[in-house]
Every structure is written in structure tokens, then in C-alpha cells.
Design an enzyme around this catalytic site. Structure first.
Site, PDB file in Angstrom:
ATOM      1  N   CYS A  88      12.529 -79.660  18.168  1.00 38.31           N
ATOM      2  CA  CYS A  88      12.755 -78.663  17.129  1.00 38.31           C
ATOM      3  C   CYS A  88      13.776 -79.235  16.150  1.00 38.31           C
ATOM      4  O   CYS A  88      14.915 -79.525  16.540  1.00 38.31           O
ATOM      5  CB  CYS A  88      13.260 -77.365  17.753  1.00 38.31           C
ATOM      6  SG  CYS A  88      13.472 -76.083  16.518  1.00 38.31           S
ATOM      7  N   HIS A  90      14.998 -77.837  13.138  1.00 39.11           N
ATOM      8  CA  HIS A  90      16.075 -76.933  12.719  1.00 39.11           C
ATOM      9  C   HIS A  90      17.008 -76.682  13.892  1.00 39.11           C
ATOM     10  O   HIS A  90      18.217 -76.537  13.726  1.00 39.11           O
ATOM     11  CB  HIS A  90      15.499 -75.609  12.179  1.00 39.11           C
ATOM     12  CG  HIS A  90      15.391 -74.527  13.202  1.00 39.11           C
ATOM     13  ND1 HIS A  90      14.248 -74.293  13.945  1.00 39.11           N
ATOM     14  CD2 HIS A  90      16.310 -73.648  13.669  1.00 39.11           C
ATOM     15  CE1 HIS A  90      14.475 -73.301  14.798  1.00 39.11           C
ATOM     16  NE2 HIS A  90      15.712 -72.895  14.649  1.00 39.11           N
ATOM     17  N   HIS A 203       1.101 -74.673  15.728  1.00 40.33           N
ATOM     18  CA  HIS A 203       1.823 -74.365  14.488  1.00 40.33           C
ATOM     19  C   HIS A 203       0.856 -74.571  13.315  1.00 40.33           C
ATOM     20  O   HIS A 203       0.144 -75.592  13.279  1.00 40.33           O
ATOM     21  CB  HIS A 203       3.007 -75.307  14.274  1.00 40.33           C
ATOM     22  CG  HIS A 203       4.144 -75.123  15.245  1.00 40.33           C
ATOM     23  ND1 HIS A 203       4.078 -75.499  16.556  1.00 40.33           N
ATOM     24  CD2 HIS A 203       5.385 -74.600  15.055  1.00 40.33           C
ATOM     25  CE1 HIS A 203       5.243 -75.229  17.154  1.00 40.33           C
ATOM     26  NE2 HIS A 203       6.045 -74.679  16.260  1.00 40.33           N
ATOM     27  N   CYS A 232      11.087 -76.190   8.661  1.00 41.50           N
ATOM     28  CA  CYS A 232      10.534 -76.660   9.934  1.00 41.50           C
ATOM     29  C   CYS A 232      10.609 -78.198  10.043  1.00 41.50           C
ATOM     30  O   CYS A 232       9.768 -78.907   9.461  1.00 41.50           O
ATOM     31  CB  CYS A 232       9.092 -76.195  10.112  1.00 41.50           C
ATOM     32  SG  CYS A 232       8.477 -76.506  11.785  1.00 41.50           S
ATOM     33  N   GLY A 233      11.596 -78.662  10.798  1.00 41.58           N
ATOM     34  CA  GLY A 233      11.831 -80.112  10.890  1.00 41.58           C
ATOM     35  C   GLY A 233      10.653 -80.877  11.461  1.00 41.58           C
ATOM     36  O   GLY A 233      10.280 -81.947  10.949  1.00 41.58           O
ATOM     37  N   THR A 234      10.036 -80.344  12.526  1.00 40.35           N
ATOM     38  CA  THR A 234       8.893 -81.059  13.101  1.00 40.35           C
ATOM     39  C   THR A 234       7.679 -80.938  12.169  1.00 40.35           C
ATOM     40  O   THR A 234       6.852 -81.850  12.083  1.00 40.35           O
ATOM     41  CB  THR A 234       8.574 -80.542  14.519  1.00 40.35           C
ATOM     42  OG1 THR A 234       8.463 -79.114  14.490  1.00 40.35           O
ATOM     43  CG2 THR A 234       9.658 -80.942  15.506  1.00 40.35           C
TER      44      THR A 234
HETATM   45  O1  PYC Z   1      12.376 -77.019  12.832  1.00 35.57           O
HETATM   46  O2  PYC Z   1      10.995 -78.168  14.089  1.00 35.57           O
HETATM   47  C1  PYC Z   1      11.448 -77.106  13.684  1.00 35.57           C
HETATM   48  C2  PYC Z   1      10.894 -75.847  14.219  1.00 35.57           C
HETATM   49  C3  PYC Z   1       9.851 -75.707  15.082  1.00 35.57           C
HETATM   50  C4  PYC Z   1       9.685 -74.330  15.295  1.00 35.57           C
HETATM   51  C5  PYC Z   1      10.636 -73.678  14.562  1.00 35.57           C
HETATM   52  N1  PYC Z   1      11.363 -74.622  13.902  1.00 35.57           N
END
Ligand code: PYC
Length: 309
Positions: A88, A90, A203, A232-234
Site C-alpha cells: 500500500c 499511501h 482494484h 493510490c501508490g500501488t
Molecule cells: O496507496 O497503494 C495505495 C492504496 C491501495 C489501496 C488504498 N491505497
């Protein structure tokens, strides 16, 4: 009565609840092994921490565990209202800001072991955090999904620490006022995609033009039907893999991704393996601590372990 010590933060509006103490004993091994134990033996702890009445559908939990890789500052397992995440972005930014808030880390590089692999988080002197994520790549380009009630939607399937379906051409207006209809659309796409040969994708990302200075805006629907308040970082990592594969972004060129709220991550990539389309994405953002608290779990409470669907 059980007490769980937590700190809440948000990264671009998306909350992270870091569990500092009071978590289950997971028996050691790699963080991926500990996740297996968590899922199989202690899933009610996940629900108690993030679900109502203590949490909400949008909170991402982060349990600090011992890393197997001793060069790491910490191991971390991320979880949400319905299950667990591979990585994740964030949440890693939230974790680093939380550890800095506690005085446990200083600016510099910190390796973190996640179920999806080791990532390197850099806490900058100005408080920003960069995360060099797990290797990311696209597996399918221009998949056409027949979505009941919506028609055909074309997008790519890519890995950025979680599995994403990424659609650029969809005809929807990515504004906060439209989150209810965007959630409905994202959910229908996911159901159709899962049924049409992609059961692991949990997602869905819709992209549109930037509205507050970013190169692009996204709407990201998470596995439990909450939308990501951050970019969403990923999801940005998966996006970079697609841009890199299409030759639309050069190595080390900056890509600013806006969330549906307009909050931003700056990002870039370097090639790991051009032939396989494998990149190393780096995502930069900021988080803010908002709460220090103790959760109380009392077995006499009928909703002690959270409200589960
Ligand atoms: O930031 O990777 C992310 C993430 C995944 C689900 C919610 N945020």
C-alpha cells in the site's frame, strides 16, 4: 478487555491506522508468512481494527510486525474492510510519517518488508516521503470487458503491489460530486472483469485529464467498495508500468497523478527489465498524523470484533 494502541494519519485524504501494540502473535517468518497466519487465525482482529464501530470502510490498517529481512526497519501488513493488501503506497507514506512522529526514525532511507516484497521509503527533511515500490508491470493490454448495463470498456491489467484494471476511455466525469455513480461503474467493471477471466484484479482505476495541475486525475475503487481518497501508490505504480510500456513516459520523467479529491503524488520510474516491461516505480507524497488513541475490545460488546459483511 484488550487494548490496542493506534495512530491514525491520512495521506492525501486517505486514512492509515497503524497498530503499534496489542496485535496478534503471528509466529515469525517472512511478512508474507505472517500475513498467512493473520488471515487464517486472526481475521477478526482485522475487522475489529478497521470496521465499524471503531473504523469505516475507507480505513486501511497497518500492523507492524518483525521483518524477516533484518536490514528492514519494520515489517508491515496492510488490511482493509474486506481483507488484505499486497502493498500500500499511501499506507507506507502514512507509516513512515507515523514512525517519525513517534521519534522512532529520522530522515533518510528505511527499508520496509511487505507481503509483496521489500520497499524502500525515504523520509525527506521537508517531511515528504518517497517510496521505491515493488517491481511493477503490465500483463494485459487493451482488454475489452463486456460490462452488463454499461457496454464494452477497454483497459489494461497491471501489477503495482496489488492487481489493477486501468481504463482511460470510459466517458465518465471524474469529479468528487460523482463518486456514487463512479463507485457503481467501478464495481460493475470489477464484477465483469473477475467473471471474464481476471479473478485476481480487485482494484479498478478510471483515468481522466488533470483538473488541478496534475498530468492526470484518477478514480480508484478499492476491494471493499471504498474509493481511494489518495491517488493510490500501488495504482500509480501500475499506471507507470502502462505508460512506460506504451512509450508515453520516459525513465525518470515526472508524472503527477491527482486523486479524485485533487490530492497529488509525484512519481517516476526506472527500468528493471525493458523486455519484460518491468519497472521500479517511485511515488512521493505527504501524510499527516491526526489521532493517537487506544482501541478497547470488550467481549461483552456484541460488536467487539467489528461489523462484518
Ligand atoms: O496507496 O497503494 C495505495 C492504496 C491501495 C489501496 C488504498 N491505497
Amino acid at each position: 478487555m484488550k487494548r490496542i494502541s493506534i495512530i491514525d494519519s491520512h495521506t492525501g485524504g486517505e486514512p492509515t491506522r497503524v497498530v503499534l501494540a496489542g496485535g496478534p502473535e503471528l509466529g515469525g517468518g517472512s511478512v508474507a508468512d505472517q500475513l498467512k497466519n493473520f488471515r487464517e487465525q486472526h481475521d477478526k482482529f482485522r475487522s475489529a481494527v478497521v470496521n465499524e464501530p471503531r473504523g469505516s470502510d475507507v480505513i486501511v490498517g497497518a500492523l507492524i510486525v518483525p521483518p524477516q529481512d533484518k536490514s528492514c526497519t519494520a515489517g508491515i501488513i496492510f488490511f482493509n474492510n474486506v481483507g488484505y493488501l499486497g502493498m500500500c503506497g499511501h499506507g507506507t507514506i502514512g507509516l513512515i510519517v507515523t514512525l517519525a512522529h513517534l521519534g522512532k526514525i529520522k530522515p533518510g532511507d528505511h527499508k520496509i518488508e511487505t507481503p509483496a516484497g521489500v520497499v524502500t521509503a525515504t523520509l525527506h527533511a521537508n517531511g515528504e516521503v518517497s517510496v521505491a515500490n515493488v517491481p511493477s508491470y503490465r500483463t494485459h493490454k487493451a482488454v475489452v470487458v463486456d460490462v452488463p448495463g454499461l457496454g464494452k470498456i477497454t483497459g489494461d491489467v497491471a501489477w503495482g503491489g496489488n492487481w489493477f484494471f486501468l481504463a482511460n476511455e470510459h466517458g465518465y466525469d471524474l469529479r468528487l460530486a460523482n463518486v456514487d455513480s463512479l463507485t457503481d461503474v467501478g464495481w460493475r467493471i470489477r464484477q465483469a472483469l473477475n467473471a471474464q477471466g481476471f479473478p485476481d484484479v480487485d482494484h479498478v482505476e478510471l483515468f481522466g485529464p488533470g483538473q488541478t495541475g496534475g498530468h492526470s486525475r484518477n478514480f480508484v475503487l478499492c476491494p471493499g467498495k471504498a474509493y481511494d481518497r489518495s491517488p493510490c501508490g500501488t495504482g500509480v505504480s501500475a499506471k507507470l508500468a502502462c505508460l512506460a510500456g506504451d512509450g508515453k513516459l520516459a525513465e525518470n520523467e515526472t508524472w503527477i497523478q491527482e486523486s479524485i479529491l485533487g490530492s497529488k503524488f509525484s512519481s517516476k520510474f526506472s527500468w528493471l527489465n525493458r523486455e519484460r516491461g518491468e519497472i521500479l516505480p517511485t511515488i512521493t507524497g505527504t501524510a499527516h498524523v491526526v489521532t493517537e488513541a487506544t482501541l478497547i475490545l470488550n467481549e461483552a460488546d456484541p460488536f467487539c470484533w467489528g461489523i462484518r459483511v
